[in-house]
Scaffold this motif. Structure first.
Motif, PDB file in Angstrom:
ATOM      1  N   LEU A  55      16.159 -13.334   0.001  1.00  0.00           N
ATOM      2  CA  LEU A  55      16.073 -14.339  -1.128  1.00  0.00           C
ATOM      3  C   LEU A  55      17.476 -14.834  -1.485  1.00  0.00           C
ATOM      4  CD1 LEU A  55      13.160 -13.151  -3.373  1.00  0.00           C
ATOM      5  CD2 LEU A  55      13.172 -14.845  -1.767  1.00  0.00           C
ATOM      6  N   ASN A  56      18.396 -13.757  -1.421  1.00  0.00           N
ATOM      7  CA  ASN A  56      19.728 -14.330  -1.837  1.00  0.00           C
ATOM      8  C   ASN A  56      20.380 -15.242  -0.799  1.00  0.00           C
ATOM      9  OD1 ASN A  56      19.873 -12.817  -4.248  1.00  0.00           O
ATOM     10  ND2 ASN A  56      20.689 -11.003  -3.358  1.00  0.00           N
ATOM     11  N   ILE A  57      20.146 -14.674   0.620  1.00  0.00           N
ATOM     12  CA  ILE A  57      20.513 -15.743   1.626  1.00  0.00           C
ATOM     13  C   ILE A  57      19.957 -16.941   1.589  1.00  0.00           C
ATOM     14  CG2 ILE A  57      20.524 -15.750   4.320  1.00  0.00           C
ATOM     15  CD1 ILE A  57      20.596 -12.764   4.301  1.00  0.00           C
ATOM     16  N   LEU A  58      18.706 -16.735   1.371  1.00  0.00           N
ATOM     17  CA  LEU A  58      18.131 -18.579   1.082  1.00  0.00           C
ATOM     18  C   LEU A  58      18.590 -19.149  -0.162  1.00  0.00           C
ATOM     19  CD1 LEU A  58      15.785 -20.273   2.059  1.00  0.00           C
ATOM     20  CD2 LEU A  58      14.241 -18.913   0.636  1.00  0.00           C
TER      21      LEU A  58
ATOM     22  N   MET B 154      14.033  -7.669   0.894  1.00  0.00           N
ATOM     23  CA  MET B 154      13.413  -8.746   0.321  1.00  0.00           C
ATOM     24  C   MET B 154      14.378  -9.356  -0.341  1.00  0.00           C
ATOM     25  SD  MET B 154      10.314 -10.110   0.314  1.00  0.00           S
ATOM     26  CE  MET B 154       9.458 -11.448  -0.619  1.00  0.00           C
ATOM     27  N   GLU B 155      15.018  -8.708  -1.389  1.00  0.00           N
ATOM     28  CA  GLU B 155      15.917  -9.519  -2.252  1.00  0.00           C
ATOM     29  C   GLU B 155      17.143 -10.045  -1.400  1.00  0.00           C
ATOM     30  OE1 GLU B 155      18.105  -8.732  -6.490  1.00  0.00           O
ATOM     31  OE2 GLU B 155      16.342  -7.717  -6.050  1.00  0.00           O
TER      32      GLU B 155
END
Length: 60
Positions: free
Chosen positions: A5-8, A1-2
């Motif tokens: 979010l880091n890629i986004l 999940m994280e």
């Protein structure tokens, strides 16, 4: 999940994806969830109504 979010966050930082596009996608996801719950509620209500009418006919 994280990791996602880091890629986004990286994609937003590089300008590949706008914050408005992310907000619109998130809003559509929430709206889709709400409409699915509403449809499920309508379906359950209609099936209960049909069962109660069938039971009333058997009693009569």
């Amino acid at each position: 999940m994280e990791a996602g979010l880091n890629i986004l966050d990286s994609a937003i930082g590089f300008g590949l994806v706008s914050v408005a596009a992310v907000a619109a996608a998130f809003g559509k996801f929430l709206l889709g969830g709400f409409l699915a719950v509403l449809a499920l509620g309508v379906f359950v209500r209609l099936t209960r109504r049909t069962k109660s009418k069938a039971a009333a006919r058997k009693i009569s």
